[in-house]
Design a protein around this motif. Structure first.
Motif, PDB file in Angstrom:
ATOM      1  N   SER A  96     -10.694  10.166  -5.188  1.00  0.00           N
ATOM      2  CA  SER A  96     -10.065  10.528  -6.346  1.00  0.00           C
ATOM      3  C   SER A  96      -9.269   9.371  -5.978  1.00  0.00           C
ATOM      4  N   ILE A  97      -8.076   9.230  -7.052  1.00  0.00           N
ATOM      5  CA  ILE A  97      -7.220   8.250  -6.312  1.00  0.00           C
ATOM      6  C   ILE A  97      -5.791   8.326  -5.378  1.00  0.00           C
ATOM      7  N   SER A  98      -5.545   9.086  -4.686  1.00  0.00           N
ATOM      8  CA  SER A  98      -4.789   9.019  -3.685  1.00  0.00           C
ATOM      9  C   SER A  98      -5.042   9.591  -2.780  1.00  0.00           C
ATOM     10  N   THR A  99      -5.071   9.568  -1.588  1.00  0.00           N
ATOM     11  CA  THR A  99      -5.320  10.638   0.139  1.00  0.00           C
ATOM     12  C   THR A  99      -4.766  12.822   0.087  1.00  0.00           C
ATOM     13  N   PHE A 168     -11.699   1.132  -9.053  1.00  0.00           N
ATOM     14  CA  PHE A 168     -13.545   1.729  -9.432  1.00  0.00           C
ATOM     15  C   PHE A 168     -14.162   0.665  -8.647  1.00  0.00           C
ATOM     16  N   LEU A 169     -13.649  -0.395  -8.541  1.00  0.00           N
ATOM     17  CA  LEU A 169     -14.658  -1.751  -7.781  1.00  0.00           C
ATOM     18  C   LEU A 169     -14.721  -1.409  -6.163  1.00  0.00           C
ATOM     19  N   GLY A 170     -13.463  -1.657  -6.052  1.00  0.00           N
ATOM     20  CA  GLY A 170     -13.559  -1.508  -4.421  1.00  0.00           C
ATOM     21  C   GLY A 170     -13.571  -0.502  -3.784  1.00  0.00           C
ATOM     22  N   VAL A 171     -13.597   0.791  -4.163  1.00  0.00           N
ATOM     23  CA  VAL A 171     -13.919   1.807  -3.068  1.00  0.00           C
ATOM     24  C   VAL A 171     -15.322   1.994  -2.595  1.00  0.00           C
ATOM     25  N   HIS A 172     -16.115   1.058  -3.717  1.00  0.00           N
ATOM     26  CA  HIS A 172     -17.383   0.793  -3.223  1.00  0.00           C
ATOM     27  C   HIS A 172     -17.805  -0.187  -1.905  1.00  0.00           C
ATOM     28  N   ALA A 185     -10.799   0.135   9.453  1.00  0.00           N
ATOM     29  CA  ALA A 185     -10.283  -0.657   8.637  1.00  0.00           C
ATOM     30  C   ALA A 185      -8.486  -1.020   8.554  1.00  0.00           C
ATOM     31  N   GLU A 186      -7.870  -1.260   8.757  1.00  0.00           N
ATOM     32  CA  GLU A 186      -6.574  -1.411   8.938  1.00  0.00           C
ATOM     33  C   GLU A 186      -6.237  -2.802   7.191  1.00  0.00           C
ATOM     34  N   VAL A 187      -5.388  -2.889   6.337  1.00  0.00           N
ATOM     35  CA  VAL A 187      -4.889  -3.348   5.107  1.00  0.00           C
ATOM     36  C   VAL A 187      -4.014  -4.115   5.721  1.00  0.00           C
ATOM     37  N   VAL A 188      -4.335  -6.208   5.906  1.00  0.00           N
ATOM     38  CA  VAL A 188      -3.325  -6.922   6.340  1.00  0.00           C
ATOM     39  C   VAL A 188      -2.074  -6.708   4.940  1.00  0.00           C
ATOM     40  N   ALA A 189      -2.850  -7.270   4.721  1.00  0.00           N
ATOM     41  CA  ALA A 189      -2.084  -7.739   3.422  1.00  0.00           C
ATOM     42  C   ALA A 189      -3.439  -7.875   2.435  1.00  0.00           C
ATOM     43  N   ALA A 190      -2.638  -7.838   1.016  1.00  0.00           N
ATOM     44  CA  ALA A 190      -3.521  -8.266  -0.943  1.00  0.00           C
ATOM     45  C   ALA A 190      -2.533  -8.459  -1.249  1.00  0.00           C
ATOM     46  N   ILE A 191      -3.102  -9.236  -2.627  1.00  0.00           N
ATOM     47  CA  ILE A 191      -2.593  -9.925  -3.514  1.00  0.00           C
ATOM     48  C   ILE A 191      -3.874  -9.912  -4.896  1.00  0.00           C
ATOM     49  N   GLY A 192      -3.031  -9.993  -5.839  1.00  0.00           N
ATOM     50  CA  GLY A 192      -3.539  -9.666  -6.525  1.00  0.00           C
ATOM     51  C   GLY A 192      -3.125 -10.776  -7.940  1.00  0.00           C
ATOM     52  N   ARG A 193      -3.612 -10.788  -9.115  1.00  0.00           N
ATOM     53  CA  ARG A 193      -3.438 -11.219 -10.654  1.00  0.00           C
ATOM     54  C   ARG A 193      -4.003 -10.800 -11.446  1.00  0.00           C
ATOM     55  N   ALA A 308     -11.780   8.775   3.687  1.00  0.00           N
ATOM     56  CA  ALA A 308     -11.592   7.584   3.957  1.00  0.00           C
ATOM     57  C   ALA A 308     -11.689   6.179   3.227  1.00  0.00           C
ATOM     58  N   ALA A 309     -11.968   5.871   2.030  1.00  0.00           N
ATOM     59  CA  ALA A 309     -12.879   4.909   1.534  1.00  0.00           C
ATOM     60  C   ALA A 309     -10.935   5.391   0.453  1.00  0.00           C
ATOM     61  N   VAL A 310     -11.100   6.330   0.120  1.00  0.00           N
ATOM     62  CA  VAL A 310      -9.533   6.118  -0.269  1.00  0.00           C
ATOM     63  C   VAL A 310      -8.603   5.990   0.479  1.00  0.00           C
ATOM     64  N   ALA A 311      -8.511   6.145   1.607  1.00  0.00           N
ATOM     65  CA  ALA A 311      -7.432   6.126   2.339  1.00  0.00           C
ATOM     66  C   ALA A 311      -7.433   4.061   2.095  1.00  0.00           C
ATOM     67  N   LEU A 312      -8.704   3.496   2.562  1.00  0.00           N
ATOM     68  CA  LEU A 312      -7.986   2.452   2.020  1.00  0.00           C
ATOM     69  C   LEU A 312      -7.760   1.159   0.915  1.00  0.00           C
ATOM     70  N   VAL A 313      -8.352   2.318   0.105  1.00  0.00           N
ATOM     71  CA  VAL A 313      -7.908   1.431  -1.759  1.00  0.00           C
ATOM     72  C   VAL A 313      -6.069   1.641  -1.571  1.00  0.00           C
ATOM     73  N   GLU A 314      -6.476   2.938  -1.164  1.00  0.00           N
ATOM     74  CA  GLU A 314      -4.823   2.997  -1.651  1.00  0.00           C
ATOM     75  C   GLU A 314      -3.668   2.510  -0.755  1.00  0.00           C
ATOM     76  N   ALA A 315      -4.653   2.339   0.590  1.00  0.00           N
ATOM     77  CA  ALA A 315      -3.744   1.290   1.364  1.00  0.00           C
ATOM     78  C   ALA A 315      -3.669  -0.647   0.574  1.00  0.00           C
ATOM     79  N   VAL A 316      -4.525  -0.723  -0.027  1.00  0.00           N
ATOM     80  CA  VAL A 316      -4.696  -1.828  -0.700  1.00  0.00           C
ATOM     81  C   VAL A 316      -3.413  -1.867  -2.002  1.00  0.00           C
ATOM     82  N   GLU A 317      -3.845  -1.107  -2.545  1.00  0.00           N
ATOM     83  CA  GLU A 317      -2.651  -0.589  -3.337  1.00  0.00           C
ATOM     84  C   GLU A 317      -1.152  -0.329  -3.018  1.00  0.00           C
ATOM     85  N   THR A 318      -1.214   0.231  -2.171  1.00  0.00           N
ATOM     86  CA  THR A 318       0.426   0.342  -1.145  1.00  0.00           C
ATOM     87  C   THR A 318       0.772  -1.580  -1.207  1.00  0.00           C
ATOM     88  N   ALA A 319       0.058  -2.184  -0.366  1.00  0.00           N
ATOM     89  CA  ALA A 319       0.013  -4.008  -0.155  1.00  0.00           C
ATOM     90  C   ALA A 319       0.428  -4.591  -1.713  1.00  0.00           C
TER      91      ALA A 319
END
Ligand SMILES: NC(=O)c1ccc[n+]([C@@H]2O[C@H](COP(=O)([O-])OP(=O)(O)OC[C@H]3O[C@@H](n4cnc5c(N)ncnc54)[C@H](O)[C@@H]3O)[C@@H](O)[C@H]2O)c1
Length: 323
Positions: A96-99, A168-172, A185-193, A308-319
């Protein structure tokens, strides 16, 4: 039970592939599809020779299991409904798209074996071999890793208003990293364009730290020019104290060169061939689901792994400042 009556919910891009494979699995009685779009429903009826229903409610009476292939943001409600009706559910990635939503799904799933998440990379022979080597200690202590997945710019068009490149892609990749290394894994930082879509990131780079101390990067984009011969650029590289492992997951081994138009590197691992037979990661995934359902065995990929995969992507989106 030695056969499974199964239906597909949503016959868009992915649901059609599921349907194509299901037609060829001997233990599957592929009985029907549920699809909201009338034209797609009729096309699926004609293509696969099954009954088409307008909603999941109408399909559920006729099946033991359902494969849910709806857009990322629509996974929760039908999954809960099918589970409540006592059906086995194969739910496409991301769970899903949230934990919070994953937690609701798991709370509505008293039998954890009833739910499998379709993290297809776990069925790729290259990934399975890499995992064996890493888990056996052949590359030693993991120092650092890079995981990446980029697709043609055509992929984001039409879906960037309902999902994101990270979902869509990062969860893979989130799942791949956990699956191969066996580490969280924990997310330390993320940047996007934002370069193509009206208002969301089209490219995201995340910095991660694994619980064994390794550092990692995860890069996702749907920005590759459509004329690129290989329309997927994906892989995993892990460097360790005793060696390194590199897995190419791009499409590289079959080049189709038409007299007119662009040459294309074609997928030979993930999706079924036009005839639908032979090996493919999707076929292996569906076979695993069907065999587990028939034997009432454990879920090949339980909800906890999808979460667990969703949690990691959610952390990316939070970052990225999006959650
Ligand atoms: N495993 C993979 O590598 C992979 C690849 C592509 C897509 N996916 C996943 O598969 C899922 C579907 O993606 P897609 O690209 O096929 O989407 P899509 O938009 O092509 O198809 C979704 C279909 O669901 C139908 N639909 C929507 N709401 C419905 C409802 N309530 N009842 C019945 N039908 C409904 C739509 O009409 C559409 O035909 C997504 O979660 C996506 O992330 C996985």
């Amino acid at each position: 039970m030695d056969r499974l009556r199964i239906g597909v919910l949503g016959v868009g891009v992915q649901g059609n592939l599921h349907a194509q494979v299901l037609k060829t699995i001997p233990e599957a009685d592929f009985v029907g599809v549920a699809e909201a779009d009338g034209a797609r429903r009729s096309k699926a009826e004609a293509t696969f020779g099954v009954l088409g229903y307008g909603s999941l409610d109408d399909l559920l009476d006729h099946v033991d299991a359902v494969s849910i292939c709806l857009p990322d943001h629509l996974h929760e409600e039908p999954t809960l409904k099918a589970l409540a009706a006592g059906k086995r559910v194969l739910l496409e990635k991301p769970m899903s798209i949230s934990t919070a939503s994953c937690d609701r799904i798991m709370a509505g799933c008293p039998d954890p074996d009833a739910l499998m998440i379709g993290q297809i990379l776990r069925f790729d022979p290259r990934v399975i071999r890499a995992r064996e080597l890493v888990r056996a200690g052949d590359i030693g202590e993991i120092w650092h890793a890079k995981v990446w997945r980029s697709t043609s710019q055509a992929v984001g068009v039409g879906i960037w208003d309902r999902t994101s490149v990270a979902w869509f892609l990062g969860v893979h990749d989130a799942d791949l990293l956990r699956f191969v290394t066996g580490q969280e894994a924990e997310v330390v930082a993320a940047i996007g364009r934002n370069v193509l879509s009206p208002g969301t990131e089209d490219v995201v780079h995340a910095l991660l730290r694994l619980d064994g101390g390794a550092i990692a990067t995860m890069e996702n984009s749907w920005t590759l020019p459509h004329s690129r011969p290989s329309r997927a650029d994906a892989g995993l590289r892990i460097i360790g104290s005793k060696g390194a492992i590199e897995v190419t997951l791009s499409h590289t081994d079959l080049l189709m060169v038409p007299r007119e138009g662009n040459a294309v590197n074609m997928d030979t691992y993930f999706w079924p061939s036009r005839e639908g037979a032979g090996a493919s990661n999707l076929r292996t995934e569906l076979e695993a689901f069907i065999r587990a359902a028939i034997s009432k065995g454990p879920s090949p990929i339980p909800g906890s792994e999808g979460r667990a995969a969703v949690a990691l992507v959610e952390a990316v989106e939070t970052a990225l400042g999006k959650q």
